[in-house]
Each structure stands twice: as structure tokens, then as C-alpha cells.
Scaffold this motif. Sequence first.
Motif, PDB file in Angstrom:
ATOM      1  N   GLY A 503       0.819  -1.200   0.000  1.00  0.00           N
ATOM      2  CA  GLY A 503       0.000   0.000   0.000  1.00  0.00           C
ATOM      3  C   GLY A 503       0.846   1.240   0.000  1.00  0.00           C
ATOM      4  N   VAL A 504       0.246   2.330  -0.405  1.00  0.00           N
ATOM      5  CA  VAL A 504       0.957   3.607  -0.430  1.00  0.00           C
ATOM      6  C   VAL A 504       0.770   4.265   0.916  1.00  0.00           C
ATOM      7  N   ASN A 505       1.817   4.354   1.731  1.00  0.00           N
ATOM      8  CA  ASN A 505       1.744   5.021   3.026  1.00  0.00           C
ATOM      9  C   ASN A 505       3.108   5.566   3.378  1.00  0.00           C
ATOM     10  N   ARG A 506       3.186   6.203   4.556  1.00  0.00           N
ATOM     11  CA  ARG A 506       4.419   6.884   4.925  1.00  0.00           C
ATOM     12  C   ARG A 506       5.547   5.912   5.243  1.00  0.00           C
ATOM     13  N   SER A 507       5.220   4.652   5.485  1.00  0.00           N
ATOM     14  CA  SER A 507       6.291   3.702   5.779  1.00  0.00           C
ATOM     15  C   SER A 507       7.112   3.371   4.555  1.00  0.00           C
ATOM     16  N   ASN A 508       6.578   3.636   3.350  1.00  0.00           N
ATOM     17  CA  ASN A 508       7.335   3.367   2.127  1.00  0.00           C
ATOM     18  C   ASN A 508       8.290   4.510   1.863  1.00  0.00           C
ATOM     19  N   THR A 509       9.320   4.577   2.630  1.00  0.00           N
ATOM     20  CA  THR A 509      10.300   5.652   2.492  1.00  0.00           C
ATOM     21  C   THR A 509      11.504   5.137   1.772  1.00  0.00           C
ATOM     22  N   VAL A 510      12.652   5.784   2.059  1.00  0.00           N
ATOM     23  CA  VAL A 510      13.873   5.391   1.356  1.00  0.00           C
ATOM     24  C   VAL A 510      14.226   3.941   1.645  1.00  0.00           C
ATOM     25  N   THR A 511      13.824   3.417   2.814  1.00  0.00           N
ATOM     26  CA  THR A 511      14.127   2.037   3.127  1.00  0.00           C
ATOM     27  C   THR A 511      13.519   1.092   2.109  1.00  0.00           C
ATOM     28  N   SER A 512      12.370   1.469   1.530  1.00  0.00           N
ATOM     29  CA  SER A 512      11.722   0.628   0.541  1.00  0.00           C
ATOM     30  C   SER A 512      12.618   0.399  -0.649  1.00  0.00           C
ATOM     31  N   VAL A 513      13.413   1.378  -1.000  1.00  0.00           N
ATOM     32  CA  VAL A 513      14.308   1.219  -2.150  1.00  0.00           C
ATOM     33  C   VAL A 513      15.293   0.103  -1.874  1.00  0.00           C
ATOM     34  N   SER A 514      15.906   0.148  -0.695  1.00  0.00           N
ATOM     35  CA  SER A 514      16.884  -0.880  -0.374  1.00  0.00           C
ATOM     36  C   SER A 514      16.237  -2.247  -0.317  1.00  0.00           C
ATOM     37  N   THR A 515      15.021  -2.307   0.247  1.00  0.00           N
ATOM     38  CA  THR A 515      14.347  -3.593   0.372  1.00  0.00           C
ATOM     39  C   THR A 515      14.064  -4.200  -0.979  1.00  0.00           C
ATOM     40  N   ARG A 558       8.132  22.324  -1.435  1.00  0.00           N
ATOM     41  CA  ARG A 558       9.393  21.647  -1.706  1.00  0.00           C
ATOM     42  C   ARG A 558       9.149  20.160  -1.798  1.00  0.00           C
ATOM     43  N   VAL A 559       9.757  19.499  -2.760  1.00  0.00           N
ATOM     44  CA  VAL A 559       9.619  18.064  -2.920  1.00  0.00           C
ATOM     45  C   VAL A 559      10.904  17.426  -2.431  1.00  0.00           C
ATOM     46  N   LEU A 560      10.799  16.705  -1.338  1.00  0.00           N
ATOM     47  CA  LEU A 560      11.987  16.136  -0.728  1.00  0.00           C
ATOM     48  C   LEU A 560      12.311  14.749  -1.252  1.00  0.00           C
ATOM     49  N   ALA A 561      11.309  13.999  -1.746  1.00  0.00           N
ATOM     50  CA  ALA A 561      11.554  12.662  -2.257  1.00  0.00           C
ATOM     51  C   ALA A 561      10.407  12.252  -3.147  1.00  0.00           C
ATOM     52  N   ASP A 709       2.811  11.754   0.646  1.00  0.00           N
ATOM     53  CA  ASP A 709       3.019  11.007  -0.601  1.00  0.00           C
ATOM     54  C   ASP A 709       4.489  10.675  -0.829  1.00  0.00           C
ATOM     55  N   GLY A 710       5.285  10.779   0.228  1.00  0.00           N
ATOM     56  CA  GLY A 710       6.708  10.495   0.092  1.00  0.00           C
ATOM     57  C   GLY A 710       7.562  11.743   0.101  1.00  0.00           C
TER      58      GLY A 710
END
Length: 733
Positions: A503-515, A558-561, A709-710
Amino acid sequence: MADEAPPNFGAELKDAFKPVNNWVSNGIAWIADVEEFYRERSIIEKEYSSKLALLAKRFFEKKSKKTASLSVGDTPLMTPGSLESASMTTWNSLITTTEIVSQEHDKLATDMITKCADTLKVLNTRYEAFRIQHEKFEKRLLTDRDAQYSELRKTKAAYDATCKELEGKRVKVEKSFDHGRPKAQKSYDAQMAEMHNVKNTYLITLNVTNAIKEKYYHTDVPDVLSSLQDLNETRVQAMNTVWKLSCNMESTALIRCSDHMKKLHAEIERNLPHLDSLMFIAHNQPQDGWREPPDFYFEPSPIWHDTDEIVVDEAARVWLQNKIAKSQTNLISYRTEVEKRRKDVESMQAKREKNRGSSESQGGRTTAEEMETLRNVLNGQEELAAVNSKRVALETEVDTVRQACGDIDKNAHSHKFKSTSFKIPTSCDLCHEKIWGLSAKGMTCKDCGFNCHAKCEMRVAANCPGPLDKTAKKALKDVRQNRGSVSIDKLSELPASNGSSVGVNRSNTVTSVSTNSTAMVERSGTVKSMATTSTATTSTAATSAAPSASSSKPPARRVLAPPPAAYIAELPADEAVPDGPKAKMLYSYTAGGDGEISVGEGKEVIIVQPDDGGWTKVRNGTVTGLVPTTYIETLAPSPPARAVSSPTSTIDSRRESIIGGKKKGPAVAPKRGAKKLVHVHAIYDYKARTEDEFDMAEGDKFVLIAEDDGSGWAEVERNGVKKMVPANYVEKV
């Protein structure tokens, strides 16, 4: 008043060195006035003696001329010889007494110079030198305290700077794409560990500073004040001794003034040394009592929200373990040294009390031995204060770490590092970077041969296997180097993606990329697959960043990610699920509610469920959700193919979506069913920086319009106005 307990400056005045020092200095300077008094009095006595002597001589000469005439007449019938009349004998006795009185006054004048004035001069010099020694000692204590305060400020500044640098690296991670992200992430993780170490140093220094401050106000300064009190009372006792001597001399020389001298002597006897101290205390003690300065407390960085808790993650525990090991090693020797010096000081203080009692029994005579004892006590207290400060600092460090981590050093086996200069290229066994430089830039364990940078020493785990021979050291060295030869080893420790919907939520941060990247590496077994996945991920990130078409265009921010949905990797071709009817996105769409997904313009999707009230359920990669039917175009059946957007087109698409591209989707069909309002409240204060942001105070409530939204921002509504707030500053009610 003799039954009252004697006053104690150290216990009652606390931090009052300057007024006490000035008061004692004034008392010592006053000795010069008393000395001047006796010198001028001596001059007067000398003049009086001289005049009496001249007077007696002149009248002796007159008497010798008139003795016979006054005794027997001018024309006696018989010469009287040496006989004198009774009157002349009396007169002779009177003149002789005058001459004796003259000699007594001359002796008194000489004694006033040698026994009073000169003695006071010596006392003045001696006491002033001793007072200056107190002043230097206090300045040294103050310098040491201020140095610790300065160290605290430097540590705080270093902590703020590290937090600022960490924030910069976090921004770089969020702004990086494709192959640059792992490197940025690694730099961010390293900086995070460094920030934790700096923070721990700051907290430890904070406690050490408080301990040093407490020792300064409760031990060091009171000891100096008590010593100054002893100096002043010794001065008073010495002056009493001089005054008694002067009084006794005048009593012997001037019997006629004995009654006055006895009265003066009685007055001097009542001038007890501590009476001046009692009066000074009464006029210098604050009415509401002395208050100790407040302790120092942890101040969070203005750019990094943090708490005053010791960081105890794995990296920090290693650093703390090494820290406490070094502190405990030094603490044993300092405790022994403190106890030894404390006993020396107590012995010298007992000797001082014994000498003081002996001096009082001898009529208040101040001896050179007592003065030397006072000097030795002060020197011993000065040495004890310096060693005790180090002991307090080390004990505070150990207690601080153990309160946070328990017996962290229970099973630790610290490395025995020594500074080493490497003449050949050598890699750090911890960070696997080269150790550059020949001037002792590295450290080597004497037991197991572990090599590391000097800066890495405190980050090496205390797991030394003990003394090893050369063969064992070489084998262990090979194991350590091989462990760091593959740059993606750490990624394999992260959980791999199982292909389920995310799902799209705040937990899908930069860590998601590594995962997800790790999952691709594990499935493909090659770095090439990871690169392909990263490219596809970038494409998804770029196309899904457009604003929602179902609502008005959100304010610029500002778009941070990229949005988290961009980090969900597609399945490889060999693991793709069976295809269904395909469609192409005519416009970019950003999810605006539960069950919806974000898809970029031109993206091909698979139709899972046909149109139902203006919405179609589609699958984009591994994610399934609703998109407006008017936003898609059904495609004719075609062979399955996997398209990867080029980085350039992806970035351009993302840029257009962020800044509000020219293409706009048609109106979206009404939602099926009413959507329940979600409320959030502020957990921190926040000051808006643009017109598109809300000011917040802790506890303020809002209606949540769109979650993070990230980018790190959430859209909320208050009083019918929609604006943006930092997502991590609010919490759902």
C-alpha cells in the motif's frame, strides 16, 4: 559567645570568593596602617627621650655649679667635700630619674620599631603572598570549570553541526536516484552513526560538566573560603600578639599609664579572632539564602528533533562499550590517588589544629611552623581538587553509560590498540577504506592484529579473541577483508520483497528502495538485475508524482523525495503474473483515497476489473487499485513486453508533474460512497515558511485531506482552508 559553634565560610557563604578575598585583602592591607602607627609612635617616643636627655644634662650642669653654694653656702668655714644637702640629693635623684625615663622611652621607641613595626611588615608580606596563592588557586579552579563549560559548548556545537550535516545527507538521499541512492544512503547511515556518537559525547560531557560544577561549588570553593578564613583569623591572632607586646612594653616603661594600658589590654583580650568573621557573615549573607546555579540540561538541536536519552543502538553500544572500558581503566588509578591525597590533607589538617591549640596555650604566639602547616594544607587541597575532578568525570561517564545500557562491559574483550604507521597500502578492517598517511594514522590491536583508522577505533566491537600467533592473525585478517569485499553484503540482511501488494503510506520511504533492490539482487543473483530494477523504479517514481486530478491543484511546496509508490519494483519477466486486458494511461493520476493507486502518464497497466461507476480496477506492476476510467485507453492484445522508461523521459515527466504540467486529465467520476473524515493533531510547534503552509502549535487539530506522498508533507484543512504541514509533525487522532 564562647559556647557557640565557630563560623565556617565554606559551609555558609558557598560561592563568595570575590567578597571574601577582598575582605581578607583589606584586613591584610590594614596591617600596613598599624605598622605606620607604631613607626610614628616610635618617632614621638624618640623625640621625647631626646628632649628628656637634653633636659637632664643641662640641669646636671647647672646643679654641679650650684651644689656647693646651695649645700653649704658661698663662703663655708669648712669645705663640704663630696657631701650634698638633702635637697640637692633629692634634686639629683629627680634629674637622674628623668634621665632613666629618657632611656626607658628610647628603649620603648626602639622596641616599637624592631618588635612591632618590623614584625607587622613581615606579617603583611607573608599574609599577602599567602592570600595571592589562594587567589591563584581559585583562578585555576575557575579556569578548569570554565574550560569544562567551554568543552560543553563545543560539544553542543559539534552536535548541532553533526545534526545539520545529517539533515543535509538525508535530503541528498531523498533527492538521489538510481545508482546514486545506495551511495547516498550509505553516507547517510554513516553520518547517523556519527551523530549518535557526537550526541552521546554531548550527553556524557553534560553530566561531567554538572559533576565538575557541583564539585566546584560544594568542595573546591568552600575549601578555598575556609582556608581564607583561617588566614584572616591567623592575621587577627598575630595582630593581637603584637598589640599585647606593645601594651606590655608600655606598661613596663610607663608605670604612670599602667591603668590605661590594663584597660587597653582587657579590650585586646576581648577581641576574639572569630568576632570579625561573625560580623562579616552577618553583613554578607543573602537574606533568602544562597542558591546553587541550576544544572545543565540537554538542548535538542533546532534542526533535529531528539530526546535526552542515550542512544543504545548496535553501533552506539559498541562506542559506549569502548568508552566505558577506557574510563574504568583510568578510574581505578584515580580513585587510589584521590584516597591517598585525601588522607594526606586530613593528616595536615589534624596537625594544623594541634599547632593552633599549642599556639593559644602559649599566649597566642604565631609560629613559623603553623604558617608552614597552613601552606601545606592549601597545597594538598589544590592537588586533591585536580585529581578528584578527573575521578568525578570518569565516575559520571561510567554511571551515565550503565544507567542507559546496564552492564554493557560484562562480557567485553577490548582490543589493545596502539598507534601504527602503515608503510604499505592497508585497508581498515571495520570500514574497509584505505588507511592513508604515514604519521600514526591507524590503530592495530596487539593481540589479534585488527587494523583500523584512528577515527574508527571507538566503533570497533569489543570482541577481541585474545593473543594470536602470526598464522591465526593472517587467517583472521583474510576473513575480515573478504567480509567487506562485496559492497552489497549489507543489503542482503534486509527482508526481500515477496511480491505481495504494497500500500501507499508513509512507511514506504527510502528504506523501501533498499528492500526492493535487495529482493531483485537475491532473485537475479547479479548486479545487472539490480540496475535494471533501479531504472524501472525511477520511471515509476517519476510518473507517479503528479498532483491528483480529483482535487484542486495543491499549493507549490518543496519536494523532498519521490512518492513511495515509485519505490515498488516490478516483478522480473520470468516471475510476472498472467496478463489480462491491457490499457494505457492517457494522463497521470495520483491516488486520492483508499483503494486507489498512482500511475504515470503513458504507463501500461493490466485491467483486473472492468468499469464500475466511472472507476476501473487495474494492476501496475505488483500493485492493484482503482483509477478513473476516463484516464485509461484499452489496448488491443499484443505480445507481452516489458518497457522501461529512460531516465531522461522519467525525470522530465516527474518535473512536469511536480510543477503542474500542461496536460490535465478529465473530470473524475464521483466517489462510490461517502468518505469518513480523518482528523490529525499537531505533536510539535511549527512556523510556516511559505503562504502554502499552516502555522501549528502543539495540540492544534486539522482534517486530513491527503497523507504523506513520500515528499514529507501532508495536506490538511482547517476552517475551510487547505494547506500543507510537515507529515512527521502531525499524528492521527
